[in-house]
Scaffold this active site. Sequence first.
Site, PDB file in Angstrom:
ATOM      1  N   GLU A   1      10.234  11.205  -1.791  1.00 28.47           N
ATOM      2  CA  GLU A   1       9.291  12.094  -2.442  1.00 28.47           C
ATOM      3  C   GLU A   1       8.209  12.542  -1.470  1.00 28.47           C
ATOM      4  O   GLU A   1       7.848  11.824  -0.543  1.00 28.47           O
ATOM      5  CB  GLU A   1       8.654  11.398  -3.634  1.00 28.47           C
ATOM      6  CG  GLU A   1       7.912  10.140  -3.273  1.00 28.47           C
ATOM      7  CD  GLU A   1       7.416   9.419  -4.511  1.00 28.47           C
ATOM      8  OE1 GLU A   1       6.412   9.876  -5.068  1.00 28.47           O
ATOM      9  OE2 GLU A   1       8.019   8.426  -4.901  1.00 28.47           O
TER      10      GLU A   1
ATOM     11  N   CYS B   1       1.536  14.427   1.541  1.00 29.03           N
ATOM     12  CA  CYS B   1       1.835  13.004   1.707  1.00 29.03           C
ATOM     13  C   CYS B   1       3.335  12.868   1.998  1.00 29.03           C
ATOM     14  O   CYS B   1       4.167  13.184   1.157  1.00 29.03           O
ATOM     15  CB  CYS B   1       1.438  12.300   0.419  1.00 29.03           C
ATOM     16  SG  CYS B   1       1.719  10.549   0.452  1.00 29.03           S
TER      17      CYS B   1
ATOM     18  N   CYS C   1      11.400   0.431   1.935  1.00 30.44           N
ATOM     19  CA  CYS C   1      10.534  -0.217   2.926  1.00 30.44           C
ATOM     20  C   CYS C   1      10.898  -1.688   2.966  1.00 30.44           C
ATOM     21  O   CYS C   1      11.187  -2.289   1.935  1.00 30.44           O
ATOM     22  CB  CYS C   1       9.061  -0.040   2.555  1.00 30.44           C
ATOM     23  SG  CYS C   1       7.931  -0.764   3.779  1.00 30.44           S
TER      24      CYS C   1
ATOM     25  N   CYS D   1       5.328  -5.407   0.133  1.00 31.54           N
ATOM     26  CA  CYS D   1       3.988  -5.700  -0.379  1.00 31.54           C
ATOM     27  C   CYS D   1       4.103  -5.865  -1.904  1.00 31.54           C
ATOM     28  O   CYS D   1       4.819  -5.115  -2.567  1.00 31.54           O
ATOM     29  CB  CYS D   1       3.019  -4.567  -0.040  1.00 31.54           C
ATOM     30  SG  CYS D   1       2.874  -4.294   1.741  1.00 31.54           S
TER      31      CYS D   1
ATOM     32  N   CYS E   1       3.576  -2.815  -4.439  1.00 30.84           N
ATOM     33  CA  CYS E   1       4.116  -1.495  -4.068  1.00 30.84           C
ATOM     34  C   CYS E   1       5.533  -1.326  -4.602  1.00 30.84           C
ATOM     35  O   CYS E   1       6.407  -2.152  -4.329  1.00 30.84           O
ATOM     36  CB  CYS E   1       4.098  -1.351  -2.547  1.00 30.84           C
ATOM     37  SG  CYS E   1       4.924   0.149  -1.974  1.00 30.84           S
TER      38      CYS E   1
ATOM     39  N   SER F   1      -3.928  -0.221   5.929  1.00 31.24           N
ATOM     40  CA  SER F   1      -3.800  -0.719   4.558  1.00 31.24           C
ATOM     41  C   SER F   1      -4.201  -2.188   4.539  1.00 31.24           C
ATOM     42  O   SER F   1      -3.391  -3.065   4.782  1.00 31.24           O
ATOM     43  CB  SER F   1      -2.361  -0.544   4.072  1.00 31.24           C
ATOM     44  OG  SER F   1      -2.083   0.831   3.930  1.00 31.24           O
TER      45      SER F   1
ATOM     46  N   HIS G   1      -6.419  -4.082   1.992  1.00 32.75           N
ATOM     47  CA  HIS G   1      -6.247  -4.604   0.619  1.00 32.75           C
ATOM     48  C   HIS G   1      -6.838  -5.978   0.333  1.00 32.75           C
ATOM     49  O   HIS G   1      -6.799  -6.429  -0.813  1.00 32.75           O
ATOM     50  CB  HIS G   1      -4.775  -4.636   0.189  1.00 32.75           C
ATOM     51  CG  HIS G   1      -4.037  -3.379   0.472  1.00 32.75           C
ATOM     52  ND1 HIS G   1      -4.485  -2.149   0.069  1.00 32.75           N
ATOM     53  CD2 HIS G   1      -2.872  -3.147   1.145  1.00 32.75           C
ATOM     54  CE1 HIS G   1      -3.628  -1.224   0.462  1.00 32.75           C
ATOM     55  NE2 HIS G   1      -2.659  -1.797   1.125  1.00 32.75           N
TER      56      HIS G   1
ATOM     57  N   CYS H   1       1.973   6.899  -5.949  1.00 33.91           N
ATOM     58  CA  CYS H   1       2.903   6.274  -5.005  1.00 33.91           C
ATOM     59  C   CYS H   1       4.181   5.722  -5.610  1.00 33.91           C
ATOM     60  O   CYS H   1       4.151   4.849  -6.457  1.00 33.91           O
ATOM     61  CB  CYS H   1       2.205   5.099  -4.324  1.00 33.91           C
ATOM     62  SG  CYS H   1       0.870   5.601  -3.289  1.00 33.91           S
TER      63      CYS H   1
HETATM   64  N1  SAH Z   1       3.608   1.709   4.582  1.00 27.89           N
HETATM   65  C1  SAH Z   1       2.397   2.371   4.835  1.00 27.89           C
HETATM   66  C2  SAH Z   1       2.303   3.767   4.243  1.00 27.89           C
HETATM   67  C3  SAH Z   1       2.891   3.972   2.881  1.00 27.89           C
HETATM   68  S1  SAH Z   1       2.043   3.205   1.541  1.00 27.89           S
HETATM   69  C4  SAH Z   1       1.224   1.532   4.363  1.00 27.89           C
HETATM   70  O1  SAH Z   1       1.439   0.539   3.688  1.00 27.89           O
HETATM   71  O2  SAH Z   1       0.108   1.879   4.741  1.00 27.89           O
HETATM   72  C5  SAH Z   1       0.638   4.297   1.348  1.00 27.89           C
HETATM   73  C6  SAH Z   1      -0.555   3.648   0.649  1.00 27.89           C
HETATM   74  O3  SAH Z   1      -0.306   3.481  -0.753  1.00 27.89           O
HETATM   75  C7  SAH Z   1      -0.875   2.272   1.200  1.00 27.89           C
HETATM   76  O4  SAH Z   1      -2.251   2.123   1.430  1.00 27.89           O
HETATM   77  C8  SAH Z   1      -0.400   1.387   0.086  1.00 27.89           C
HETATM   78  O5  SAH Z   1      -1.020   0.163   0.136  1.00 27.89           O
HETATM   79  C9  SAH Z   1      -0.715   2.196  -1.147  1.00 27.89           C
HETATM   80  N2  SAH Z   1       0.014   1.750  -2.353  1.00 27.89           N
HETATM   81  C10 SAH Z   1       1.296   1.354  -2.438  1.00 27.89           C
HETATM   82  N3  SAH Z   1       1.618   1.024  -3.717  1.00 27.89           N
HETATM   83  C11 SAH Z   1       0.507   1.235  -4.449  1.00 27.89           C
HETATM   84  C12 SAH Z   1       0.208   1.089  -5.848  1.00 27.89           C
HETATM   85  N4  SAH Z   1       1.121   0.676  -6.724  1.00 27.89           N
HETATM   86  N5  SAH Z   1      -1.026   1.419  -6.254  1.00 27.89           N
HETATM   87  C13 SAH Z   1      -1.954   1.862  -5.372  1.00 27.89           C
HETATM   88  N6  SAH Z   1      -1.740   2.007  -4.052  1.00 27.89           N
HETATM   89  C14 SAH Z   1      -0.515   1.694  -3.590  1.00 27.89           C
HETATM   90 FE1  SF4 Z   2       5.953  -0.730   2.658  1.00 27.93          FE
HETATM   91 FE2  SF4 Z   2       3.491   0.370   2.655  1.00 27.93          FE
HETATM   92 FE3  SF4 Z   2       4.747  -0.261   0.353  1.00 27.93          FE
HETATM   93 FE4  SF4 Z   2       3.853  -2.215   1.934  1.00 27.93          FE
HETATM   94  S1  SF4 Z   2       2.596  -0.654   0.866  1.00 27.93           S
HETATM   95  S2  SF4 Z   2       5.873  -2.155   0.916  1.00 27.93           S
HETATM   96  S3  SF4 Z   2       4.231  -1.343   3.928  1.00 27.93           S
HETATM   97  S4  SF4 Z   2       5.397   1.270   1.818  1.00 27.93           S
END
Ligand code: SAH
Ligand code: SF4
Length: 370
Positions: free
Chosen positions: A96, A109, A116, A120, A123, A224, A226, A345
């Site tokens: 996407e 974006c 991935c 995390c 995510c 990232s 968190h 996301c």
């Molecule tokens: N892998 C990279 C980039 C993709 S994720 C990274 O982790 O930085 C892009 C952003 O979206 C990251 O900051 C991630 O922590 C955030 N993200 C992922 N899932 C999310 C969710 N369910 N709610 C809010 N932010 C989220």
């Molecule tokens: Fe991958 Fe970024 Fe999602 Fe973590 S937050 S699982 S690094 S896409």
Amino acid sequence: MTDADTKTNLLGMPKSKLEAFFEAMGEKRFRAQQVLQWVHQWGVDDFDQMTNMSKALREKLKRVAEIRGPEVIFDETSKDGTRKWVMRMDNGNSVETVLIPDGERGTLCVSSQIGCSLDCTFCSTGKRGFNRNLTAAEIIGQVWVARKAFMPYEPNADRPITNVVMMGMGEPLLNFDNVVDAMNLMMEDLAYGISKRRVTVSTSGVVPALDRLAEVTDVSLAISLHAPNDELRNDLVPLNRKYPIAELLAATQRYMGRLPDKRKATIEYTVIEGVNDQPEHARELAVLLRNLPCKINLIPFNPFPESDFRRPSMNATRRFQNVLNEAGYVTTIRTTRGDDIDAACGQLVGRVEDRTRRSQRYISVQQVAP
Ligand code: SAH
Ligand code: SF4
């Protein structure tokens, strides 16, 4: 074997690679500039339309090369103007891409991987596991599709895409070479001409790759984070066990220190109710980041079905923000955009894949905001 297996796709080649391609064909290097403009500035994928090249050269190109972008299977615009595409890549998987307009700015974006591997806990992309890296053509192809959607341009209109963030699916620094090639095209004047300050890599903290990145580019950086301590971050971002916070922040300092201009890193902090949203977390974060020139972007957690985490109330997020503001940080709260089309996301692809699988046909929907 089909033609597609044997032809070289020129879409993902930055200028240096295109020049080498033409040289290897016994052609002049400046052909690269012409192709870049046709493909990226004008959205042309047919060599016959490249009229500043001779017919003979066009025929030669047609035999060995192609311009092949992703197939759009979903294209919808939310009431608030957020536009989302789902694009099918070569092995049938989809990624996407979201465009978020905000005044004169349009932020695209972009995804770097299908799935991935980093898992995390908050995510949804991570929950789906890792499938494969996207090629450079598939990464820049997302920008190409998005830009083509706004052609032809109105002469004095704002540019639809002014910023690109590598914040879609995947960890960009685990697909290093392809992401760097694609970002070089984003910044290339003959292609998209986006300023290096407006192209941002977002990483969960692949420390060695961050140091390598500093050697090859000077795009902007989002980390990232968190969590304000390793104990909590180990739970949220498993990669932290390999590259703990101190190492990550040191690498961030090194990267920012090498930039030729003064820029701040962005610290991404997904705020999760009852997990990392307490004022004491904010206070700990304020101390942790005191030596890093940065701005902090708070992202209220976007819930998805496989997760037990909850989105914090706006009050709790504001309370968290106030602690940081009082400590002198520039802090923003990312508002949810495109809620009506699930533009948050990782939320849409699952649904579209389910739907297409069920109906066995591609969906192309366009709802223009009233
Ligand atoms: N892998 C990279 C980039 C993709 S994720 C990274 O982790 O930085 C892009 C952003 O979206 C990251 O900051 C991630 O922590 C955030 N993200 C992922 N899932 C999310 C969710 N369910 N709610 C809010 N932010 C989220
Ligand atoms: Fe991958 Fe970024 Fe999602 Fe973590 S937050 S699982 S690094 S896409």
